[in-house]
Design a protein around this motif. Structure first.
Motif, PDB file in Angstrom:
ATOM      1  N   TYR A 194      28.797  11.307  17.853  1.00 15.00           N
ATOM      2  CA  TYR A 194      29.569  12.652  19.185  1.00 15.00           C
ATOM      3  C   TYR A 194      27.846  12.820  19.980  1.00 15.00           C
TER       4      TYR A 194
ATOM      5  N   TRP B  52      27.648  21.138  15.633  1.00 16.24           N
ATOM      6  CA  TRP B  52      27.077  19.566  15.269  1.00 16.24           C
ATOM      7  C   TRP B  52      25.862  19.691  14.016  1.00 16.24           C
TER       8      TRP B  52
ATOM      9  N   LEU C 195      33.440  20.887  16.834  1.00 17.39           N
ATOM     10  CA  LEU C 195      33.746  20.142  17.496  1.00 17.39           C
ATOM     11  C   LEU C 195      35.027  19.844  17.901  1.00 17.39           C
TER      12      LEU C 195
ATOM     13  N   GLU D 292      29.448  23.290  20.619  1.00 15.77           N
ATOM     14  CA  GLU D 292      29.926  22.428  19.807  1.00 15.77           C
ATOM     15  C   GLU D 292      28.259  21.855  19.295  1.00 15.77           C
TER      16      GLU D 292
ATOM     17  N   ASP E   6      38.215  16.918  20.084  1.00 17.43           N
ATOM     18  CA  ASP E   6      38.406  15.674  20.088  1.00 17.43           C
ATOM     19  C   ASP E   6      38.417  14.912  21.252  1.00 17.43           C
TER      20      ASP E   6
ATOM     21  N   LYS F 203      37.963  11.440  15.903  1.00 15.54           N
ATOM     22  CA  LYS F 203      36.940  10.937  15.057  1.00 15.54           C
ATOM     23  C   LYS F 203      36.806  12.382  14.050  1.00 15.54           C
ATOM     24  N   LYS F 204      37.458  13.918  14.925  1.00 14.68           N
ATOM     25  CA  LYS F 204      37.896  14.704  13.786  1.00 14.68           C
ATOM     26  C   LYS F 204      37.584  14.541  12.198  1.00 14.68           C
TER      27      LYS F 204
END
Length: 452
Positions: free
Chosen positions: A153, A25, A225, A21, A227, A103-104
């Motif tokens: 994140y 990111w 990423l 991740e 959630d 959020k994604k």
């Protein structure tokens, strides 16, 4: 969506999955930073101003919505309006992300709206200044909204002791892509005749390429990423509750005065940082008499050295703590302004030295500020609090340019104007030095790292 196990703090428990991740990111910085570098810093301002001047009346005014606006001011007004739009949107999106845990999808929406608007700048030919202003507002606001979600994140993909390094690597990825694309754009722009392109067409290709880059590399973080499920006792939906949540967030932040103290310090010294970056070209051209090639090359130098600076200051933070390293960077920023005041005119070598110094502290001071703030955010409120952080970073950065402008208006000297910005670094230094960060982390309910 890839399933994964999280610890009680919402972080990914499996180290291999967490590193995966983190690598994803990093690539959002890699994707979107080209917009800030190539579009905002280098190409769009002069080009949009030229388009507006082509559409202006005999007195030099354009009339968007019937309002008389001097053509040379259009770019600045559009940037200001984009900040207003972002300030209104960021808390709403942050609240929605924290309430739903998704959020994604919101990050994807913000990123691709911004990338599409940037790509659409290819069509800014002729007298289409209204289209240019609109696309700038949409792209700028979208970038700010996406950064709220991106930053939120960080507490979930990095252990407390990892965040300085992870945040610094993110900034380094961003500066790497900014430098790479800027080199490619400058090759196209400077050699447009050999490519059979007009100067205007070359600029429009450079603008659109930033949008295509932004959209293409956003696919990587969206794949990696994930959630997190959230369990909220209060289940009010995000739709229609954004402003209530904003008020609640502000009230909640009053319960964490040490977090607010850091935000105030950050607001002040970051305003100084942003003003130095935005006004450096004006200072170089108007006060030092440097040509456009020198200024653009200096921007490229800043981008390249900011990578090394972000990584180097990340290592320093592991030894001395983020707070002390940021304080050191503020002292260097002050020295840069003092050197700028005495910089001789028509001396590009000295200007490059100043740009190099800026690059070495720029990425690190920004990256470590982000990681330090991540320790001060109560669990489950990452997007809401980072919306306030992003507003400090983008939405409230008007005071520095105002001080710079007033100083120039009163003295007629850009040297006096640049030295006036020392106040931001001095006050920010004092305020940050007074924040007991270890106590602030504990007060937010987070584990205190060994070094902070």
């Amino acid at each position: 969506m890839t399933a994964g196990t999280t610890d009680p703090e919402g972080r990914t428990a499996d180290p291999a999955e967490r590193r995966r991740e983190q690598r994803g990111w990093y690539f959002y910085d890699f994707a979107c930073s080209v917009y800030s570098t190539s579009v905002v810093t280098v190409f769009l301002g002069p080009y949009l101003t030229a388009v507006a001047k082509a559409a202006a009346d005999s007195e030099g005014f354009v009339h968007p919505l019937g309002i008389p606006v001097r053509a040379g001011s259009l770019f600045a007004y559009a940037v200001s309006l984009s900040i207003v739009v972002a300030v209104l949107a960021m808390p709403l999106v942050g609240a929605a992300a924290d309430r739903t845990g998704r959020k994604k999808p919101l990050l994807a929406a913000a990123a691709y709206v911004g990338a599409a608007a940037t790509t659409g700048m290819f069509f800014l030919g002729g007298e289409r200044y209204l289209l240019g202003a609109f696309l700038l507002i949409v792209a700028n606001a979208s970038l700010s909204v996406s950064m709220v979600l991106y930053n939120a994140y960080l507490p979930q993909i990095a252990e407390p002791d990892e965040r300085d390094t992870v945040s610094s690597r993110g900034w380094a990825f961003g500066y790497t892509s900014g430098a790479l694309v800027l080199v490619l754009n400058l090759v196209l722009y400077s050699g447009h005749d050999s490519f059979g392109l007009s100067e205007g067409t070359a600029v429009r290709i450079c603008l659109a390429s930033a949008g295509l880059w932004w959209g293409a590399f956003t696919l990587i973080p969206l794949r990696r990423l994930r959630d997190r499920r959230i369990d909220r006792a209060h289940g009010e939906g995000a739709v229609g509750s954004g402003w209530k949540q904003l008020v609640a967030t502000l009230r909640d932040m009053r319960r964490h005065p040490l977090t607010l103290s850091f935000l105030l310090a950050y607001l002040i010294y970051n305003d100084g940082v942003q003003t130095v970056i935005s006004q450096a070209s004006v200072f170089g051209s108007e006060e030092l008499g440097l040509d456009q090639t020198t200024l653009i090359t200096a921007v490229l130098l800043v981008q390249v050295l900011a990578v090394a600076g972000a990584l180097g200051m990340g290592r320093m933070a592991r030894s001395y703590g983020a707070k002390r390293t940021i304080l050191m960077s503020l002292a260097v920023w002050t020295a840069i302004l003092l050197a700028g005041y005495f910089l001789p005119a028509d001396a590009p070598v000295f200007f490059y030295c100043l740009a190099a110094a800026i690059g070495l502290v720029l990425g690190g001071s920004q990256a470590l500020s982000r990681s330090l703030f991540s320790h001060l955010v109560p669990r489950g409120k990452e997007a809401e609090y980072f919306s306030a952080y992003e507003m400090s970073d983008r939405g409230l950065s008007w005071l520095g340019p105002l001080v710079f402008g007033i100083a120039y208006q009163l003295t007629g000297s850009y040297r006096d104007a640049i030295i006036s910005l020392v106040i931001f670094f001095a006050v920010g230094f004092v305020l940050l030095a007074r924040v007991p960060v270890r106590r602030a982390v504990a007060a937010a309910g987070n584990p205190v790292p060994d070094r902070i």
